[in-house]
Design a protein around this motif. Structure first.
Motif, short mmCIF file in Angstrom:
data_model
loop_
_atom_site.label_atom_id
_atom_site.label_comp_id
_atom_site.label_asym_id
_atom_site.label_seq_id
_atom_site.Cartn_x
_atom_site.Cartn_y
_atom_site.Cartn_z
N LEU A 99 0.82 -1.21 0.00
CA LEU A 99 0.00 0.00 0.00
C LEU A 99 0.85 1.27 0.00
O LEU A 99 0.58 2.21 -0.74
CB LEU A 99 -0.93 0.01 1.22
N VAL A 100 1.87 1.31 0.84
CA VAL A 100 2.65 2.53 1.00
C VAL A 100 3.46 2.86 -0.26
O VAL A 100 3.84 4.02 -0.47
CB VAL A 100 3.57 2.41 2.24
N ALA A 101 3.67 1.88 -1.11
CA ALA A 101 4.43 2.11 -2.35
C ALA A 101 3.55 2.68 -3.46
O ALA A 101 4.06 3.07 -4.52
CB ALA A 101 5.05 0.80 -2.82
N MET A 102 2.24 2.76 -3.22
CA MET A 102 1.31 3.24 -4.24
C MET A 102 1.10 4.74 -4.16
O MET A 102 1.31 5.37 -3.11
CB MET A 102 -0.06 2.56 -4.06
N ARG A 103 0.66 5.32 -5.28
CA ARG A 103 0.20 6.71 -5.26
C ARG A 103 -1.08 6.75 -4.42
O ARG A 103 -1.77 5.73 -4.25
CB ARG A 103 -0.08 7.21 -6.67
N LEU A 104 -1.39 7.90 -3.89
CA LEU A 104 -2.47 8.03 -2.92
C LEU A 104 -3.81 7.48 -3.44
O LEU A 104 -4.50 6.72 -2.75
CB LEU A 104 -2.62 9.48 -2.50
N GLY A 105 -4.18 7.87 -4.67
CA GLY A 105 -5.44 7.41 -5.22
C GLY A 105 -5.47 5.90 -5.42
O GLY A 105 -6.48 5.23 -5.13
N GLN A 106 -4.37 5.35 -5.88
CA GLN A 106 -4.25 3.90 -6.06
C GLN A 106 -4.34 3.20 -4.71
O GLN A 106 -4.94 2.13 -4.58
CB GLN A 106 -2.92 3.56 -6.73
N MET A 107 -3.73 3.81 -3.72
CA MET A 107 -3.76 3.27 -2.37
C MET A 107 -5.19 3.18 -1.85
O MET A 107 -5.61 2.15 -1.29
CB MET A 107 -2.91 4.16 -1.45
N PHE A 108 -5.95 4.24 -2.02
CA PHE A 108 -7.35 4.25 -1.57
C PHE A 108 -8.16 3.19 -2.31
O PHE A 108 -9.00 2.52 -1.72
CB PHE A 108 -7.96 5.64 -1.77
N GLN A 109 -7.90 3.04 -3.60
CA GLN A 109 -8.62 2.03 -4.37
C GLN A 109 -8.30 0.62 -3.85
O GLN A 109 -9.20 -0.20 -3.68
CB GLN A 109 -8.26 2.13 -5.85
N LYS A 110 -7.04 0.37 -3.58
CA LYS A 110 -6.63 -0.93 -3.08
C LYS A 110 -7.21 -1.18 -1.69
O LYS A 110 -7.65 -2.30 -1.38
CB LYS A 110 -5.10 -1.03 -3.05
N ILE A 111 -7.21 -0.16 -0.85
CA ILE A 111 -7.80 -0.30 0.49
C ILE A 111 -9.27 -0.67 0.37
O ILE A 111 -9.75 -1.56 1.09
CB ILE A 111 -7.64 1.01 1.30
N GLY A 112 -9.98 0.00 -0.53
CA GLY A 112 -11.39 -0.31 -0.73
C GLY A 112 -11.60 -1.76 -1.14
O GLY A 112 -12.50 -2.44 -0.62
N MET A 113 -10.76 -2.25 -2.03
CA MET A 113 -10.89 -3.62 -2.51
C MET A 113 -10.55 -4.62 -1.41
O MET A 113 -11.21 -5.66 -1.26
CB MET A 113 -9.98 -3.83 -3.72
N ALA B 83 -16.85 3.48 0.13
CA ALA B 83 -16.36 4.81 0.51
C ALA B 83 -14.95 5.05 -0.01
O ALA B 83 -14.65 6.11 -0.58
CB ALA B 83 -16.39 4.95 2.03
N TYR B 84 -14.08 4.07 0.15
CA TYR B 84 -12.70 4.22 -0.30
C TYR B 84 -12.60 4.26 -1.82
O TYR B 84 -11.78 5.01 -2.38
CB TYR B 84 -11.82 3.11 0.27
N LEU B 85 -13.42 3.48 -2.50
CA LEU B 85 -13.39 3.50 -3.96
C LEU B 85 -13.85 4.85 -4.50
O LEU B 85 -13.27 5.38 -5.46
CB LEU B 85 -14.26 2.37 -4.53
N LYS B 86 -14.86 5.43 -3.87
CA LYS B 86 -15.35 6.75 -4.28
C LYS B 86 -14.29 7.82 -3.97
O LYS B 86 -14.06 8.73 -4.77
CB LYS B 86 -16.64 7.07 -3.54
N ALA B 87 -13.64 7.67 -2.83
CA ALA B 87 -12.60 8.63 -2.45
C ALA B 87 -11.42 8.56 -3.41
O ALA B 87 -10.82 9.59 -3.73
CB ALA B 87 -12.13 8.35 -1.02
N ALA B 88 -11.11 7.36 -3.88
CA ALA B 88 -9.99 7.19 -4.82
C ALA B 88 -10.23 8.00 -6.09
O ALA B 88 -9.30 8.62 -6.63
CB ALA B 88 -9.82 5.71 -5.16
N LYS B 89 -11.47 8.02 -6.56
CA LYS B 89 -11.81 8.79 -7.75
C LYS B 89 -11.68 10.29 -7.47
O LYS B 89 -11.27 11.06 -8.35
CB LYS B 89 -13.23 8.46 -8.20
N THR B 90 -12.02 10.69 -6.27
CA THR B 90 -11.92 12.11 -5.89
C THR B 90 -10.45 12.55 -5.83
O THR B 90 -10.12 13.66 -6.24
CB THR B 90 -12.57 12.33 -4.51
N ILE B 91 -9.58 11.68 -5.37
CA ILE B 91 -8.15 12.00 -5.29
C ILE B 91 -7.52 12.04 -6.67
O ILE B 91 -6.69 12.90 -6.96
CB ILE B 91 -7.42 10.96 -4.41
N GLY B 92 -7.92 11.13 -7.54
CA GLY B 92 -7.37 11.09 -8.89
C GLY B 92 -5.87 10.83 -8.87
O GLY B 92 -5.40 9.94 -8.18
N ASP B 93 -5.12 11.64 -9.59
CA ASP B 93 -3.67 11.42 -9.68
C ASP B 93 -2.87 12.31 -8.72
O ASP B 93 -1.65 12.41 -8.83
CB ASP B 93 -3.18 11.64 -11.11
#
Length: 213
Positions: free
Chosen positions: A58-72, A89-99
Motif C-alpha cells: 500500500l505505502v508504495a502506491m500513489r495516494l489514489g491507487q492506495m485508496f482504491q486498493k484499500i477499498g478492494m 467509501a474508499y473506492l469513491k474517495a480514490a476517484k476524488t483523489i485522482g492522480d
C-alpha cells in the motif's frame, strides 16, 4: 498549520487506527451485543489487520491507487454491511483523489464528503438512522464550515473531530432505522451505535495524528 497527507502519512494513520480498534474490543463488542449481532468489532478489526498485512504494498502506491486498493481489500475481507460500505467509501474517495500525490485540507474535505455520500448511497441511509453516518455527517459539515470561515488547519481539524464526537454521542437517543437494532423493541434507544463509535475513532485518530505531525 498546513495539512499535507501522502501515502506514507496515510499508512501511519492506518496503523494507529488499527491499534485503537484492536484495543476497543470489549467496549465495541459489548455495545454491538446489545444493539446488533455482536460481530462489528471482529469485522472492523479483521479489516484493519488486513491493511497492516498489506502495508508494504500500500505505502508504495500513489495516494489514489492506495485508496482504491484499500477499498478492494476491505470489501474482500470485512463481513457484514461494514465491508461493502467502507469499501464503497474508499473506492469513491480514490476517484476524488485522482492522480494527486497528497491531500491538503481542501482535498481532505472533498475525500471525506465523497466517502459520506458513498456510504449513504450504498446503504440507502441518511443522518438520524443511528448508523456510522451519524458520526461522519456532522464531522464533514463542521469541517466544511470551518474552511468556509477561514479557520486555520488545526482549528478546522478540531471542528472535524468534535463533529464526529458529538454525532457519535447523539446516536444514544436515536431510534435505529437501519441495522440489527431496528428490529429490537426499543430500537436501540439508550445505547450508542457501535458503527458510529468506530467511525468516530477513525476521525479522532486522523485529527490527533495530523495535529502531532
Amino acid at each position: 498549520m498546513e495539512i499535507r497527507i501522502n501515502s506514507q502519512n496515510y499508512m501511519e494513520y492506518i496503523e494507529l487506527v488499527a491499534k485503537k480498534i484492536e484495543a476497543s474490543k470489549d467496549y465495541v463488542s459489548e455495545l454491538d451485543s446489545i444493539t446488533g449481532d455482536g460481530d462489528h468489532w471482529a469485522n472492523m478489526n479483521m479489516g484493519f489487520q488486513k491493511l497492516l498485512e498489506s502495508k508494504q504494498e500500500l505505502v508504495a502506491m500513489r495516494l489514489g491507487q492506495m485508496f482504491q486498493k484499500i477499498g478492494m481489500l476491505i470489501m474482500s475481507t470485512v463481513g457484514g454491511s461494514s465491508g461493502v460500505l467502507y469499501g464503497s467509501a474508499y473506492l469513491k474517495a480514490a476517484k476524488t483523489i485522482g492522480d494527486k500525490t497528497e491531500m491538503d485540507i481542501h482535498l481532505l474535505r472533498d475525500v471525506l464528503e465523497a466517502e459520506l455520500n458513498a456510504i449513504m448511497e450504498r446503504g440507502n441511509a441518511k443522518p438520524g438512522y443511528k448508523t456510522m453516518i451519524d458520526a461522519l455527517y456532522p464531522a464533514v459539515i463542521r469541517l466544511k464550515e470551518a474552511i468556509e470561515k477561514g479557520l486555520d488547519g488545526h482549528e478546522a481539524l478540531q471542528e472535524l473531530k468534535q463533529g464526529a464526537i458529538d454525532g457519535m454521542n447523539s446516536t444514544k437517543d436515536m431510534e435505529a432505522i437501519r441495522g440489527r437494532a431496528c428490529y429490537q423493541a426499543n430500537k436501540g434507544v439508550g445505547h450508542i451505535d457501535p458503527g458510529a463509535v468506530t467511525m468516530c475513532y477513525q476521525i479522532e485518530t486522523l485529527v490527533e495524528y495530523l495535529c502531532k505531525s
